[in-house]
Design a protein around this motif. Structure first.
Motif, short mmCIF file in Angstrom:
data_model
loop_
_atom_site.label_atom_id
_atom_site.label_comp_id
_atom_site.label_asym_id
_atom_site.label_seq_id
_atom_site.Cartn_x
_atom_site.Cartn_y
_atom_site.Cartn_z
N SER A 105 26.49 40.24 45.10
CA SER A 105 27.14 39.57 43.98
C SER A 105 28.65 39.48 44.22
CB SER A 105 26.87 40.31 42.66
OG SER A 105 25.50 40.21 42.34
N SER A 141 29.14 36.81 46.66
CA SER A 141 28.96 35.52 45.99
C SER A 141 30.19 35.13 45.19
CB SER A 141 27.74 35.56 45.06
OG SER A 141 26.56 35.70 45.80
N GLU A 170 32.79 33.95 47.59
CA GLU A 170 32.44 32.59 48.06
C GLU A 170 32.72 31.55 46.98
OE1 GLU A 170 30.16 31.17 50.75
OE2 GLU A 170 30.92 32.77 52.00
#
Length: 172
Positions: A23, A26, A29
């Motif tokens: 997470s 993520s 990103e």
């Protein structure tokens, strides 16, 4: 004065979040590559062609929920397994089980069709410049047009771009 590296600051901030590792990756990103490249490019290209594009997996409720899902559920055996399983029978087996494949723009096809005139114009410019052997450029283009596997689109594209750059900058 000390310059601040935004990526370093973001990665430091993300590292302390009380979330699973995937997470945090993520989030990094989403705040970098996805936001600054993928979404920007999608928006720009879709607007250029009057297309309306939606990213259904970016609904904030879905993103918030998935960020809280433990890593072992996100990546137990294969990438995107959670997504695939959440779709049930909506995805055919031949899509789910096919080998990973990249996306490549059809440059070869475009250069033979839509970009053919521009390619020939720039290669002719290079031929006329005196910096290149006309017969070699002509042979390369002919080989490419008859699908000679030894003459790839990338071998010619560099020359096309060089020709455009030289012509634009008036280098004769």
């Amino acid at each position: 004065y000390h310059a601040v590296d935004p990526l370093e600051m973001m990665s430091r901030d993300v590292a302390v979040l009380p979330l699973p590792l995937l997470s945090r990756v993520s989030i990094a990103e989403m705040n970098s590559y996805m936001q600054n490249v993928l979404l920007r490019d999608t928006d720009q290209m879709s607007m250029a062609h009057a297309l309306e594009v939606r990213e259904p997996f970016l609904d904030h409720r879905l993103v918030e929920y998935v960020l809280g899902v433990p890593d072992q559920l996100k990546y137990p055996h294969s990438p995107k397994q959670l997504l695939v399983e959440s779709l049930g029978n909506l995805l055919p087996g031949e899509i789910v089980n096919r080998p990973k494949m990249g996306f490549t723009f059809p440059w070869s096809l475009w250069m033979r069709r839509e970009l053919r005139g521009m390619c020939e114009q720039e290669l002719n410019f290079l031929s006329d410049s005196g910096y290149f052997r006309r017969e070699m450029l002509s042979q390369l283009w002919q080989d490419f047009m008859v699908l000679d596997p030894r003459t790839t689109w990338s071998r010619l594209w560099h020359l096309v771009v060089l020709g455009r750059w030289m012509r634009t900058n008036q280098i004769h």
